[in-house]
Design an enzyme around this catalytic site. Structure first.
Site, PDB file in Angstrom:
ATOM      1  N   ASP A  69       0.819  -1.120  -0.015  1.00 40.47           N
ATOM      2  CA  ASP A  69      -0.034  -0.159   0.005  1.00 40.47           C
ATOM      3  C   ASP A  69       0.814   1.205   0.020  1.00 40.47           C
ATOM      4  O   ASP A  69       2.103   1.145  -0.051  1.00 40.47           O
ATOM      5  CB  ASP A  69      -1.019   0.082   1.365  1.00 40.47           C
ATOM      6  CG  ASP A  69      -0.298   0.241   2.442  1.00 40.47           C
ATOM      7  OD1 ASP A  69       1.157   0.449   2.590  1.00 40.47           O
ATOM      8  OD2 ASP A  69      -0.905   0.341   3.442  1.00 40.47           O
ATOM      9  N   THR A  71       2.018   3.119   2.297  1.00 46.09           N
ATOM     10  CA  THR A  71       2.948   3.461   3.326  1.00 46.09           C
ATOM     11  C   THR A  71       4.240   2.787   2.958  1.00 46.09           C
ATOM     12  O   THR A  71       5.251   3.075   3.842  1.00 46.09           O
ATOM     13  CB  THR A  71       2.326   2.619   4.894  1.00 46.09           C
ATOM     14  OG1 THR A  71       2.624   1.261   4.418  1.00 46.09           O
ATOM     15  CG2 THR A  71       0.961   3.518   5.029  1.00 46.09           C
ATOM     16  N   ARG A  72       4.488   2.418   1.801  1.00 40.65           N
ATOM     17  CA  ARG A  72       5.802   1.543   1.790  1.00 40.65           C
ATOM     18  C   ARG A  72       6.249   2.360   0.249  1.00 40.65           C
ATOM     19  O   ARG A  72       5.256   2.602  -0.528  1.00 40.65           O
ATOM     20  CB  ARG A  72       5.688   0.254   1.261  1.00 40.65           C
ATOM     21  CG  ARG A  72       5.031  -0.662   2.765  1.00 40.65           C
ATOM     22  CD  ARG A  72       6.214  -0.848   3.625  1.00 40.65           C
ATOM     23  NE  ARG A  72       5.806  -1.500   4.894  1.00 40.65           N
ATOM     24  CZ  ARG A  72       5.193  -0.991   6.030  1.00 40.65           C
ATOM     25  NH1 ARG A  72       4.931   0.326   6.205  1.00 40.65           N
ATOM     26  NH2 ARG A  72       4.907  -1.540   6.970  1.00 40.65           N
ATOM     27  N   HIS A 106      -3.403  -0.599   8.304  1.00 37.24           N
ATOM     28  CA  HIS A 106      -3.456   0.616   7.787  1.00 37.24           C
ATOM     29  C   HIS A 106      -4.920   0.674   7.207  1.00 37.24           C
ATOM     30  O   HIS A 106      -5.538  -0.036   6.914  1.00 37.24           O
ATOM     31  CB  HIS A 106      -2.480   0.681   6.681  1.00 37.24           C
ATOM     32  CG  HIS A 106      -1.200   0.408   7.026  1.00 37.24           C
ATOM     33  ND1 HIS A 106       0.044   0.021   6.186  1.00 37.24           N
ATOM     34  CD2 HIS A 106      -0.624   0.126   8.335  1.00 37.24           C
ATOM     35  CE1 HIS A 106       1.033  -0.358   7.054  1.00 37.24           C
ATOM     36  NE2 HIS A 106       0.708  -0.127   8.219  1.00 37.24           N
ATOM     37  N   HIS A 168      13.810  -4.323   8.423  1.00 38.46           N
ATOM     38  CA  HIS A 168      12.606  -4.395   9.251  1.00 38.46           C
ATOM     39  C   HIS A 168      13.098  -4.546  10.671  1.00 38.46           C
ATOM     40  O   HIS A 168      13.880  -5.440  10.937  1.00 38.46           O
ATOM     41  CB  HIS A 168      11.697  -5.047   8.846  1.00 38.46           C
ATOM     42  CG  HIS A 168      10.525  -4.965   9.675  1.00 38.46           C
ATOM     43  ND1 HIS A 168      10.000  -5.555  10.740  1.00 38.46           N
ATOM     44  CD2 HIS A 168       9.248  -4.383   9.003  1.00 38.46           C
ATOM     45  CE1 HIS A 168       8.911  -5.176  11.098  1.00 38.46           C
ATOM     46  NE2 HIS A 168       8.059  -4.607  10.035  1.00 38.46           N
ATOM     47  N   LYS A 178       6.093 -11.087   3.993  1.00 40.81           N
ATOM     48  CA  LYS A 178       5.383 -10.215   4.752  1.00 40.81           C
ATOM     49  C   LYS A 178       4.025  -9.576   3.654  1.00 40.81           C
ATOM     50  O   LYS A 178       3.367  -8.800   4.226  1.00 40.81           O
ATOM     51  CB  LYS A 178       6.132  -8.759   5.109  1.00 40.81           C
ATOM     52  CG  LYS A 178       6.912  -9.268   6.197  1.00 40.81           C
ATOM     53  CD  LYS A 178       7.741  -7.899   6.806  1.00 40.81           C
ATOM     54  CE  LYS A 178       7.071  -7.159   7.910  1.00 40.81           C
ATOM     55  NZ  LYS A 178       6.086  -6.369   7.165  1.00 40.81           N
ATOM     56  N   HIS A 194       2.873 -10.406  15.542  1.00 37.75           N
ATOM     57  CA  HIS A 194       3.658  -9.436  16.138  1.00 37.75           C
ATOM     58  C   HIS A 194       4.137  -9.485  17.699  1.00 37.75           C
ATOM     59  O   HIS A 194       4.979  -8.835  18.276  1.00 37.75           O
ATOM     60  CB  HIS A 194       3.249  -7.974  15.859  1.00 37.75           C
ATOM     61  CG  HIS A 194       3.176  -7.827  14.483  1.00 37.75           C
ATOM     62  ND1 HIS A 194       3.359  -8.620  13.484  1.00 37.75           N
ATOM     63  CD2 HIS A 194       3.073  -6.435  13.855  1.00 37.75           C
ATOM     64  CE1 HIS A 194       3.456  -7.778  12.203  1.00 37.75           C
ATOM     65  NE2 HIS A 194       3.209  -6.689  12.488  1.00 37.75           N
TER      66      HIS A 194
END
Length: 275
Positions: A69, A71-72, A106, A168, A178, A194
């Protein structure tokens, strides 16, 4: 010494006394025969651990392409056309292809954001979806993580994962599995995966023995991924290297390249680090 740092679309500058500067770390010099889209094509034509994508997929199969998305920094718009070429070589119809944006936890992307991420042509050719709200339970990992996957991905005949590889802070590296976990997984699954981030081996640059990475790769194995295409970006977000093929094997090779490009040995710890 005057130091300059990119910040948003501007540059911030700092004057630092020379005696306070421990060092300036920049990427290692790494010669590359190809870069950009030419490198993406090379990787697709020389997959690691699998046949070419055009030899894996079949006409009539439903294809899910999972990508990052907003955010990357993954340049999906530059990569997708070459994946589409491979699918076309296999006789796959556009209407059988769905691009899924891996949200994790997100917010959903807007149609305009999806258009920008995928590129105008790919957005107009293929269905584009946010990975949210509709999930299928496929199993449970050894760690007890539920493998609940966005249904259009879980039910696809073929799953292709795209992404970029960088360090990461608890999964070791981004990229690889991922895209599936957390990319197209539920909040409950992500929380369970997580929760292992406090383990001492869950740290940047570590894959083997990292319980977060091992768990998410097991989840991706339960889901079943047919092909991976990951890229490494330079400091200007240009493609400097690409790997394609089997999920884990190709990802590992990409991580090794990343280490050669970005990994640094330092003599002592600084009091303050500016990145």
């Amino acid at each position: 010494m005057l130091l300059s740092f990119g910040y948003d679309k501007t540059t911030l500058q700092y004057n630092l006394p020379d005696e306070n500067l421990l060092g300036v770390l920049l990427p290692n010099e790494t010669p590359a025969a190809l870069t950009g889209e030419a490198e993406v094509k090379r990787a697709l034509q020389n997959p690691i651990g699998t046949p070419r994508l055009s030899e894996i997929v079949r006409p009539g199969e439903k294809i899910a392409i999972v990508t990052s998305d907003i955010t990357r920094p993954m340049p999906t718009y530059a990569v997708l056309p070459h994946v589409a070429e491979e699918l076309a070589l296999a006789g796959v119809r556009d209407e059988d292809v769905t691009i899924v944006f891996a949200l994790g936890i997100h917010r959903e992307m807007t149609p305009e954001e999806m258009r920008k991420a995928a590129g105008e042509e790919m957005f107009s050719r293929f269905a584009c979806l946010n990975a949210s709200k509709d999930y299928t339970h496929l199993g449970v990992s050894q760690n007890g993580t539920p493998v609940d996957i966005f249904t259009p991905v879980a039910k696809a005949d073929r799953i292709i994962c795209l992404g970029n590889i960088e360090y990461h802070f608890f999964a070791g590296y981004s990229g690889g599995a991922k895209a599936i976990m957390p990319g197209v997984s539920t909040m409950q699954a992500i929380r369970k995966n997580h929760s292992r981030m406090i383990h001492p081996m869950a740290k940047a640059g570590t894959l083997e023995g990292n319980p977060v990475r091992e768990d998410l790769e097991e989840a991706a194995g339960i889901c079943g991924v047919d092909f991976l295409l990951n890229v490494v970006l330079d400091e200007h977000k240009n493609v400097i290297h690409a790997v394609a093929g089997e999920l884990k094997e190709a990802h590992r090779q990409g991580c090794r390249f990343l280490d050669g490009f970005y990994r640094m040995e330092i003599n002592e710890l600084a009091d303050i680090v500016i990145v």
